[in-house]
Enzyme design. Structure first.
Site, PDB file in Angstrom:
ATOM      1  N   ASP A 291     -87.677 -50.453  37.069  1.00  0.00           N
ATOM      2  CA  ASP A 291     -88.590 -51.585  37.008  1.00  0.00           C
ATOM      3  C   ASP A 291     -87.748 -52.858  37.231  1.00  0.00           C
ATOM      4  O   ASP A 291     -86.508 -52.819  37.234  1.00  0.00           O
ATOM      5  CB  ASP A 291     -89.349 -51.623  35.681  1.00  0.00           C
ATOM      6  CG  ASP A 291     -90.658 -52.403  35.827  1.00  0.00           C
ATOM      7  OD1 ASP A 291     -90.740 -53.254  36.736  1.00  0.00           O
ATOM      8  OD2 ASP A 291     -91.591 -52.181  35.035  1.00  0.00           O
TER       9      ASP A 291
HETATM   10  C1  BGC Z   1     -93.722 -54.535  36.358  1.00  0.00           C
HETATM   11  C2  BGC Z   1     -93.919 -53.473  37.420  1.00  0.00           C
HETATM   12  C3  BGC Z   1     -94.002 -54.117  38.783  1.00  0.00           C
HETATM   13  C4  BGC Z   1     -92.780 -54.978  39.017  1.00  0.00           C
HETATM   14  C5  BGC Z   1     -92.770 -55.653  40.363  1.00  0.00           C
HETATM   15  C6  BGC Z   1     -92.604 -55.482  36.710  1.00  0.00           C
HETATM   16  O1  BGC Z   1     -92.512 -56.522  35.811  1.00  0.00           O
HETATM   17  O2  BGC Z   1     -93.481 -53.916  35.109  1.00  0.00           O
HETATM   18  O3  BGC Z   1     -95.069 -52.732  37.130  1.00  0.00           O
HETATM   19  O4  BGC Z   1     -94.121 -53.143  39.765  1.00  0.00           O
HETATM   20  O5  BGC Z   1     -92.712 -55.969  38.023  1.00  0.00           O
HETATM   21  O6  BGC Z   1     -93.751 -56.603  40.466  1.00  0.00           O
END
Ligand code: BGC
Length: 770
Positions: A291
């Site tokens: 993530d």
């Molecule tokens: C989220 C993800 C997301 C990523 C990119 C993160 O903060 O937890 O679900 O895909 O950001 O936007």
């Protein structure tokens, strides 16, 4: 033998590459290739053989490309990055891709990723709403359209579907997934992966699916986002993993690891989660991305000593790629390999997975988006029609006292659509939507106005403003409108109440602003935010007939509303055509048939609350566990009313016993006993009476949404097999089946009372995961 063949193919390709060009030889005629295809792997290996350690590490880095951050051009040019996220403009994607394809030494195409959670330009209902359709086909169609739009602008990979089971509505991210149930969650996960990817990874017009967040993120204690959590093995296997198993089975090319500490180990550094379970047990063959910034976060979480330590541990655990805001922690990997802290084979393995995905997606042959074609695809009216249908299917009629709904279109001359969700395009599309078109988004007000045409005067007033003062990270892309002054607050409120008093019908649109739902949008209180209760009371006090429409990403505390609002229609965040779908439901052009994918609590004090809990030692007091309120929910999982009525006949089994490796068919007939066509979701629940573990009082094991004309009957059947009755036993550390008597219910929600029993035959046994 197989390995031998791979090596030979690899060697053959390597020769042709060395003598020809840097680009791998074109793929065979096949329209789509899986990442495990020997030809794909051979091409990946041939390329790998030519890469420096720095270039390899570059392929493991994914960087944000957003206006506030420094340019990534040089990093692309020097091969320090293999993937970028957040680019939705095909011209910009092409500009960067051109650097990769013409200026970088190896000419490896970039893979562009984005959060296409419920649409790109055409926005579908939020995933919780799509789950409420209890119609995996609708989710598949929606995600296939989303994929088509994404691919057209150059995106090759979506960070979705989000398939975290969520049982605590305080957690803001409940909106992104399919709710509380692993069985429904698995069905939705499977369908969405198919929708995004098509029949095979690499299918034209489709993108790679990246189910997330592996694993257990939805178990956040108190609903607090990102908090460390503890998940027992029983919960992990029986509750949180089934959607991931389904997504992997459906061929998901990627998986995103979660942010938080999972049983004291950050999920992006957990060998148990990422290697033993994801690859070993679920059989995942793609690549894992962290993530955002989660590798650096391992230092913040006081797990890793520094970025270098975090990178090595993440790689060893099986986290192949890092999603990073600025400088990737993985940039340290080249030195770590040189210093002997990480075998180069570990890096190679991850790079091979990523290259295989790029090859299978056909990016070497077709790295650029066709900008003219992108315009056409994004404007395709068929996409809006799919969105409208998805929105229609997701609506849940929570309450309809005295059959107030559907409204007669000609009966009301002065209609007011009032409330903060009445005419707000941003809130109509909900969270995780970025490039939608505000002008073409149909709000509830617009939907009602268009539906009634000249036959009525339709007016709107917000009455109150909703917005969180604390911004979520995503608001850097689209800040909410400025807060109203105290004076404006008073004026807007009065205007709305006056409009209500002057009308002969009020549609009251309440809920949560889109930034009050989603990531970093957890809530300790589930009551309607802001001054909405005050608005509700003032509108109710006018004595005019009114109905409530909700737009929200989680069940809300409806105390003070539920018993005073004669009709409540749950719209979730319904998307681009949400207002049209809602108006069609309010005026009876369609009959709402969605069902709750989550148990609806009376108040935050009851959560977590979910139907599939175990029985206590005092089941007779079940309904009165709290002395200050009933412990039963406000609405059961699976609840949803209709403008018609149905009868379901007592289920009949083709055999009373489910034998080892056998099957059992449950049949029933459903009849539409009312005067109009409608949909019902027939649900099948089971319960094991005794065994080696206490099991939930009910578990969903089948559902079917059927559409029936007035008076029509249909026979439907469900098949149960060993997968329906197996469960993970914590102490035996195995999937087991316990013989004995099971209860079985068929009905229209988790309180279904048509019951029978069946017997699971054979001896107590352990079984394979799949
Ligand atoms: C989220 C993800 C997301 C990523 C990119 C993160 O903060 O937890 O679900 O895909 O950001 O936007």
């Amino acid at each position: 033998m197989r390995i031998m063949k791979f090596l030979l193919l690899a060697a053959a390709s390597a020769v042709s590459l060395n003598t020809a060009a840097a680009r791998p030889a074109p793929a065979a005629a096949s329209a789509s290739l899986a990442t495990e295809d020997p030809q794909v792997l051979a091409r990946a290996d041939a390329l790998l053989a030519r890469m420096t350690i720095e270039e390899k590490v570059g392929q493991l880095a994914q960087l944000f490309k957003i206006p506030v951050l420094p340019s990534v051009d040089d990093k692309v040019r020097s091969g320090q990055v293999g993937s970028l996220l957040f680019i939705t403009d095909p011209a910009e994607a092409n500009r960067l891709q051109k650097i990769a394809m013409t200026e970088a030494r190896l000419k490896i195409p970039l893979l562009f990723g984005f959060d296409v959670l419920h649409g790109l330009k055409t926005i579908f209902p939020v995933p919780l709403g799509m789950a409420a359709s209890f119609d995996p086909d609708v989710a598949e169609q929606a995600q296939s359209v989303a994929a088509r739009e994404a691919r057209a602008v150059g995106i090759g990979w979506t960070f979705g579907p989000m398939i975290d089971v969520a049982r605590d509505p305080r957690w803001g991210r409940m909106v992104e997934g399919a709710g509380e149930d692993p069985f429904l969650g698995a069905a939705m996960a499977r369908a969405q992966v198919r929708g995004f990817q098509g029949p095979r990874l690499g299918t034209p017009g489709h993108v790679i699916a990246g189910p997330k967040h592996f694993a257990g993120y939805g178990a956040s204690p108190g609903g607090r986002d990102y908090d460390s959590l503890f998940v027992s093995d029983a919960e992990l296997y029986n509750v949180y993993l089934p959607p991931f198993a389904a997504a992997v089975d459906a061929g998901a090319g990627n998986v995103m690891s979660a942010y938080m500490d999972f049983n004291d180990v950050p999920a992006s550094a957990s060998p148990r989660l990422l290697t033993d379970i994801l690859r070993g047990e679920l059989g995942f063959k793609g690549w894992v991305v962290s993530d955002a910034n989660a590798i650096h976060s391992q230092v913040k979480q006081h797990f890793a000593a520094d970025a270098g330590d975090a990178a090595v541990r993440a790689m060893k655990a099986g986290n192949d790629m890092e999603m990073a805001l600025l400088a990737p922690a993985f940039a340290t990997l080249a030195d770590s390999v040189k210093a002997g802290k990480l075998p180069v084979e570990t890096v190679d393995r991850s790079v091979r997975r990523i290259l295989a995905a790029k090859i299978a997606m056909g990016l070497f042959e077709k790295p650029y988006a066709d900008e003219a074609e992108a315009k056409r695809v994004l404007a395709d009216p068929a996409h809006r029609a799919t969105a409208e249908r998805a929105a229609e299917r997701s609506l849940v009629l929570l309450r309809n006292e005295g059959g107030l709904l559907p409204l007669a279109p000609g009966a009301h001359k002065k209609v007011a659509v009032i409330g903060p969700m009445a005419d707000s395009p941003d809130d109509t599309v909900g969270p995780w939507a970025f490039v939608y078109d505000r002008d073409e988004t149909v709000t509830l007000f617009e939907g009602v106005r268009d539906r009634l045409g000249r036959g009525a005067s339709v007016q709107t007033a917000a009455g109150v403003q909703l917005a969180r003062s604390f911004p979520s990270g995503l608001e850097m892309f689209q800040p909410p409108p400025p807060a109203w002054t105290a004076e404006r607050r008073a004026t807007e409120f009065q205007q709305a109440v006056k409009l209500a008093g002057d009308s002969d019908l009020i549609v009251l649109a309440l809920g949560e602003a889109r930034n009050q739902s989603g990531e970093r949008a957890s809530a300790s209180d589930l009551r309607l935010p802001g001054e909405q209760i005050k608005l509700f009371e003032a509108v109710a006090a006018t004595g005019k007939p009114f109905v409530v429409v909700l737009m929200n990403g989680r069940p809300l505390d409806l105390t003070g509303i539920v018993d005073r609002a004669p009709a409540i229609l749950e719209g979730w965040y319904p998307g681009t055509r949400g207002g049209t779908a809602l108006a069609r439901a309010l005026f009876g052009d369609i009959n709402p048939g969605g069902k709750l994918p989550v148990t609806w609590p009376r108040s935050a004090g009851q959560v977590p609350i979910f139907y599939a809990h175990n029985r206590s030692q005092a089941p007779e007091t079940q309904a009165q566990r709290y002395y200050d309120q009933p412990s039963s929910p406000l609405f059961a999982f699976g609840h949803g009313l209709s403008y018609t009525s149905f009868r379901i006949d007592t289920p009949v089994l083709d055999t009373p016993e489910l034998k080892p490796a056998g099957r059992l068919t449950v049949s029933t007939t459903i009849t539409n006993t009312g005067a109009r066509a409608g949909d019902e979701v027939v649900q099948l629940y089971i319960h094991q009476r005794a065994g080696r573990a206490s099991r939930p009082v009910r578990e969903l094991r089948g559902f079917q949404r059927v559409t029936l004309a007035a008076g029509e009957s249909r026979k439907i059947s469900f098949t149960l097999d060993e997968a329906s009755v197996k469960y993970w036993h914590s102490e035996e550390r195995a999937w087991v089946i316990d013989p004995g008597t099971f209860d079985l219910w068929v009905g229209t929600d988790a309180k279904a009372d048509l019951t029978t029993t069946f017997v699971v035959g054979g001896a107590p046994r352990t079984v394979a995961a799949r």
